[in-house]
Write a protein that holds these residues in place. Structure first.
Motif, PDB file in Angstrom:
ATOM      1  N   LEU A  93       0.830  -1.205   0.000  1.00  0.00           N
ATOM      2  CA  LEU A  93       0.000   0.000   0.000  1.00  0.00           C
ATOM      3  C   LEU A  93       0.864   1.254   0.000  1.00  0.00           C
ATOM      4  O   LEU A  93       0.657   2.175  -0.810  1.00  0.00           O
ATOM      5  N   VAL A  94       1.848   1.300   0.888  1.00  0.00           N
ATOM      6  CA  VAL A  94       2.719   2.474   0.978  1.00  0.00           C
ATOM      7  C   VAL A  94       3.506   2.671  -0.308  1.00  0.00           C
ATOM      8  O   VAL A  94       3.660   3.802  -0.797  1.00  0.00           O
ATOM      9  N   SER A  95       3.992   1.589  -0.895  1.00  0.00           N
ATOM     10  CA  SER A  95       4.765   1.675  -2.140  1.00  0.00           C
ATOM     11  C   SER A  95       3.932   2.238  -3.286  1.00  0.00           C
ATOM     12  O   SER A  95       4.458   2.919  -4.174  1.00  0.00           O
ATOM     13  N   GLU A  96       2.627   1.962  -3.257  1.00  0.00           N
ATOM     14  CA  GLU A  96       1.764   2.374  -4.362  1.00  0.00           C
ATOM     15  C   GLU A  96       1.145   3.753  -4.167  1.00  0.00           C
ATOM     16  O   GLU A  96       0.763   4.394  -5.145  1.00  0.00           O
ATOM     17  N   VAL A  97       1.025   4.218  -2.916  1.00  0.00           N
ATOM     18  CA  VAL A  97       0.394   5.530  -2.722  1.00  0.00           C
ATOM     19  C   VAL A  97       1.415   6.659  -2.671  1.00  0.00           C
ATOM     20  O   VAL A  97       1.051   7.822  -2.871  1.00  0.00           O
ATOM     21  N   LEU A  98       2.676   6.355  -2.407  1.00  0.00           N
ATOM     22  CA  LEU A  98       3.700   7.399  -2.377  1.00  0.00           C
ATOM     23  C   LEU A  98       4.375   7.527  -3.737  1.00  0.00           C
ATOM     24  O   LEU A  98       4.506   6.540  -4.468  1.00  0.00           O
ATOM     25  N   PRO A  99       4.835   8.723  -4.091  1.00  0.00           N
ATOM     26  CA  PRO A  99       5.597   8.892  -5.333  1.00  0.00           C
ATOM     27  C   PRO A  99       6.902   8.116  -5.253  1.00  0.00           C
ATOM     28  O   PRO A  99       7.439   7.890  -4.160  1.00  0.00           O
ATOM     29  N   LYS A 100       7.417   7.716  -6.417  1.00  0.00           N
ATOM     30  CA  LYS A 100       8.592   6.840  -6.426  1.00  0.00           C
ATOM     31  C   LYS A 100       9.807   7.468  -5.760  1.00  0.00           C
ATOM     32  O   LYS A 100      10.663   6.762  -5.238  1.00  0.00           O
ATOM     33  N   GLU A 101       9.894   8.801  -5.750  1.00  0.00           N
ATOM     34  CA  GLU A 101      11.033   9.466  -5.116  1.00  0.00           C
ATOM     35  C   GLU A 101      10.998   9.355  -3.598  1.00  0.00           C
ATOM     36  O   GLU A 101      12.023   9.495  -2.929  1.00  0.00           O
ATOM     37  N   LYS A 102       9.803   9.129  -3.022  1.00  0.00           N
ATOM     38  CA  LYS A 102       9.665   9.064  -1.565  1.00  0.00           C
ATOM     39  C   LYS A 102       9.327   7.663  -1.070  1.00  0.00           C
ATOM     40  O   LYS A 102       9.183   7.451   0.143  1.00  0.00           O
ATOM     41  N   ARG A 103       9.200   6.720  -1.982  1.00  0.00           N
ATOM     42  CA  ARG A 103       8.759   5.372  -1.626  1.00  0.00           C
ATOM     43  C   ARG A 103       9.667   4.743  -0.564  1.00  0.00           C
ATOM     44  O   ARG A 103       9.197   4.153   0.408  1.00  0.00           O
ATOM     45  N   GLY A 104      10.953   4.854  -0.741  1.00  0.00           N
ATOM     46  CA  GLY A 104      11.897   4.266   0.202  1.00  0.00           C
ATOM     47  C   GLY A 104      11.800   4.878   1.591  1.00  0.00           C
ATOM     48  O   GLY A 104      11.972   4.192   2.602  1.00  0.00           O
ATOM     49  N   TYR A 105      11.531   6.184   1.653  1.00  0.00           N
ATOM     50  CA  TYR A 105      11.361   6.830   2.953  1.00  0.00           C
ATOM     51  C   TYR A 105      10.107   6.300   3.651  1.00  0.00           C
ATOM     52  O   TYR A 105      10.090   6.127   4.873  1.00  0.00           O
ATOM     53  N   GLY A 106       9.043   6.063   2.887  1.00  0.00           N
ATOM     54  CA  GLY A 106       7.810   5.544   3.467  1.00  0.00           C
ATOM     55  C   GLY A 106       8.001   4.167   4.077  1.00  0.00           C
ATOM     56  O   GLY A 106       7.587   3.913   5.218  1.00  0.00           O
ATOM     57  N   THR A 107       8.647   3.269   3.332  1.00  0.00           N
ATOM     58  CA  THR A 107       8.881   1.926   3.867  1.00  0.00           C
ATOM     59  C   THR A 107       9.886   1.968   5.017  1.00  0.00           C
ATOM     60  O   THR A 107       9.822   1.147   5.932  1.00  0.00           O
ATOM     61  N   MET A 108      10.796   2.947   4.999  1.00  0.00           N
ATOM     62  CA  MET A 108      11.733   3.134   6.111  1.00  0.00           C
ATOM     63  C   MET A 108      10.968   3.481   7.385  1.00  0.00           C
ATOM     64  O   MET A 108      11.258   2.932   8.465  1.00  0.00           O
ATOM     65  N   VAL A 109      10.000   4.379   7.287  1.00  0.00           N
ATOM     66  CA  VAL A 109       9.191   4.767   8.449  1.00  0.00           C
ATOM     67  C   VAL A 109       8.405   3.571   8.969  1.00  0.00           C
ATOM     68  O   VAL A 109       8.350   3.318  10.181  1.00  0.00           O
ATOM     69  N   VAL A 110       7.788   2.810   8.056  1.00  0.00           N
ATOM     70  CA  VAL A 110       7.015   1.636   8.461  1.00  0.00           C
ATOM     71  C   VAL A 110       7.893   0.649   9.225  1.00  0.00           C
ATOM     72  O   VAL A 110       7.538   0.170  10.307  1.00  0.00           O
ATOM     73  N   ALA A 111       9.065   0.346   8.677  1.00  0.00           N
ATOM     74  CA  ALA A 111       9.945  -0.639   9.300  1.00  0.00           C
ATOM     75  C   ALA A 111      10.524  -0.129  10.614  1.00  0.00           C
ATOM     76  O   ALA A 111      10.589  -0.871  11.605  1.00  0.00           O
ATOM     77  N   THR A 112      10.953   1.131  10.645  1.00  0.00           N
ATOM     78  CA  THR A 112      11.595   1.661  11.845  1.00  0.00           C
ATOM     79  C   THR A 112      10.628   1.716  13.019  1.00  0.00           C
ATOM     80  O   THR A 112      10.954   1.281  14.135  1.00  0.00           O
ATOM     81  N   ILE A 113       9.435   2.250  12.782  1.00  0.00           N
ATOM     82  CA  ILE A 113       8.428   2.294  13.849  1.00  0.00           C
ATOM     83  C   ILE A 113       7.973   0.885  14.205  1.00  0.00           C
ATOM     84  O   ILE A 113       7.840   0.530  15.382  1.00  0.00           O
ATOM     85  N   GLY A 114       7.764   0.067  13.189  1.00  0.00           N
ATOM     86  CA  GLY A 114       7.279  -1.292  13.426  1.00  0.00           C
ATOM     87  C   GLY A 114       8.234  -2.135  14.238  1.00  0.00           C
ATOM     88  O   GLY A 114       7.836  -2.807  15.200  1.00  0.00           O
ATOM     89  N   ILE A 115       9.509  -2.098  13.876  1.00  0.00           N
ATOM     90  CA  ILE A 115      10.508  -2.906  14.571  1.00  0.00           C
ATOM     91  C   ILE A 115      10.576  -2.554  16.055  1.00  0.00           C
ATOM     92  O   ILE A 115      10.847  -3.413  16.904  1.00  0.00           O
ATOM     93  N   SER A 116      10.308  -1.290  16.395  1.00  0.00           N
ATOM     94  CA  SER A 116      10.380  -0.880  17.793  1.00  0.00           C
ATOM     95  C   SER A 116       9.315  -1.566  18.651  1.00  0.00           C
ATOM     96  O   SER A 116       9.404  -1.536  19.889  1.00  0.00           O
ATOM     97  N   GLY A 117       8.341  -2.213  18.030  1.00  0.00           N
ATOM     98  CA  GLY A 117       7.362  -2.997  18.795  1.00  0.00           C
ATOM     99  C   GLY A 117       8.016  -4.103  19.595  1.00  0.00           C
ATOM    100  O   GLY A 117       7.502  -4.518  20.650  1.00  0.00           O
ATOM    101  N   ALA A 118       9.151  -4.597  19.124  1.00  0.00           N
ATOM    102  CA  ALA A 118       9.869  -5.641  19.852  1.00  0.00           C
ATOM    103  C   ALA A 118      10.436  -5.125  21.164  1.00  0.00           C
ATOM    104  O   ALA A 118      10.578  -5.887  22.128  1.00  0.00           O
TER     105      ALA A 118
END
Length: 410
Positions: free
Chosen positions: A130-155
């Motif tokens: 979803l994030v990869s498809e709704v964000l422009p390609k120039e910002k796609r990597g930043y979006g998945t970075m935010v998802v992973a960084t916040i998500g991983i902190s759940g541990a």
């Protein structure tokens, strides 16, 4: 929910909900590793050998569920939509974890870990797609970075709760967080790319098509193999850190909860660094290669360091986590390799096959441990995983800045 135009800013509702969903996902995913020993002891399991054997069984049941769920949720993501999978998976693993707090025997524990695994399989792939498809390609990597960084902190939260609360309470908290997250579904919109895809007659979510074309199959397999070292670290070196602590002569008893927390603390910073660097240097492949090199060094330090202090051991857990922190880039690579009509299938199944690889990894680890010893067995298994990952990333195409609005010829 209807589709809405992509918003060209980073922290839109899709990114926030995907990140928080992954936060709860990771909390529940690693919780068993944290409460493995106290929960099994409470259910009447005694002795180091029995604790290890039952721990492997339950971990394998959870990961087997993720393999099944990965395929099912992935297909649904391409046929029914990214949002239905995102919220459906959150609901399933939340219910399973609440029920996990009531178990009274090993068979029921194993069944619920399987069900939870099925639920946990869907959230990350749907969120990243979803994030990869709704964000422009120039910002796609930043979006998945935010998802992973916040998500991983759940541990980190899981480590804290597992250390200071009872194991049953820890499962209740995980399930409750997931239920609360479902309230945030208002304001999240389906991908415009998927909306356009539904208006065509193109085949969607054909999982078997990944195996009927040689070039597509090898590309898919390489996407999986580059992530195997991450779960070798989490599923073997960190999950069984108490056993490694004894073998390495660590001064003091190693806490699995603290080892997981310190590892995931490293992962938080590693995922942020790898995601940022892949955008900064406009390359996914080179950043993964750098992190694989760092991971090789960290594994060697972990397995060859004897008579460490307990704090020194936990520092190595942080180092292992940081070097394993290319998860965001790895999942982004998978999403960028394939067309819109099979992207959710790929992006959901790839990380779950990596997680599910813990099953053969733990089986192989058990055999090697019995044959050549705990430390040599872990070293050999790690060397194989690292070599395969390096070969795989070297032979995949660079995908930074790739236009994702296209169909895969199935």
């Amino acid at each position: 929910m209807s589709s809405a135009p992509a918003k060209h800013y980073l922290l839109n509702a899709s990114v926030i909900v995907a990140a928080l969903g992954y936060f709860v996902d990771i909390y529940d995913l690693v919780l068993f590793s944290i409460v493995r020993i106290p929960s099994l002891q409470d259910l009447g399991v005694t002795g180091q050998a029995a604790l290890l054997e039952n721990g492997v069984l339950l971990l394998n049941m959870q990961m087997a569920g993720m393999l099944v769920g990965g395929v099912a949720w992935g297909i649904l993501g391409d046929k029914r939509g990214r949002l239905s999978v995102l919220f459906g998976s959150i609901f399933l693993y939340s219910v399973a974890n609440i029920l996990n707090g009531f178990v009274t025997d090993i068979p029921m524990y194993a069944l619920l870990r399987f069900v939870a695994g099925v639920g946990l399989a869907g959230e990350l792939g749907a969120g990243i797609t979803l994030v990869s498809e709704v964000l422009p390609k120039e910002k796609r990597g930043y979006g998945t970075m935010v998802v992973a960084t916040i998500g991983i902190s759940g541990a980190i939260l899981a480590g804290f709760v597992g250390e200071y609360f009872g194991w049953r309470t820890a499962y209740f908290i995980g399930g409750g967080l997931g239920m609360l997250l479902l309230l945030l579904r208002v304001g999240v919109y389906e991908s415009g790319m998927f909306k356009n895809l539904k208006q065509t007659q193109v085949t969607r979510g054909n999982f078997l098509s990944l195996f009927t074309n040689g070039k597509r199959f090898w590309k898919y397999l390489k996407c999986i193999l580059i992530g195997i070292p991450i779960w070798y670290v989490v599923g073997i070196l960190i999950t069984f850190s108490p056993e490694f602590g004894l073998a390495l002569g660590v001064s003091g008893a190693v806490s699995a909860a603290k080892a997981v927390s310190f590892c995931y603390l490293g992962l938080v910073f590693g995922d942020f660094a790898s995601g940022y660097l892949s955008q900064r240097f406009k390359s996914r492949r080179s950043i993964v290669l750098i992190f694989l090199l760092l991971l090789t060094i960290s594994i060697a330090l972990y397995l060859f360091s004897a008579n460490l202090s307990i704090n020194g051991f936990y520092v190595l857990c942080i180092a292992l986590g940081f070097a394993s922190g290319y998860w965001a880039v790895f999942v982004t690579i998978a999403a960028e390799q394939f067309g819109t009509n099979i992207r959710a299938t790929v992006t959901t199944t790839v990380p779950n096959f990596v997680r599910g690889a813990v099953v053969p990894l733990t089986i192989g680890f058990s055999m090697l441990k019995d044959g050549i010893g705990l430390l040599p067995g872990a070293l050999l298994l790690g060397a194989i995983a690292m070599a395969i990952a390096v070969i795989s990333i070297l032979t995949l195409d660079e995908t930074y800045g790739k236009d994702l609005d296209y169909m895969e010829p199935l």
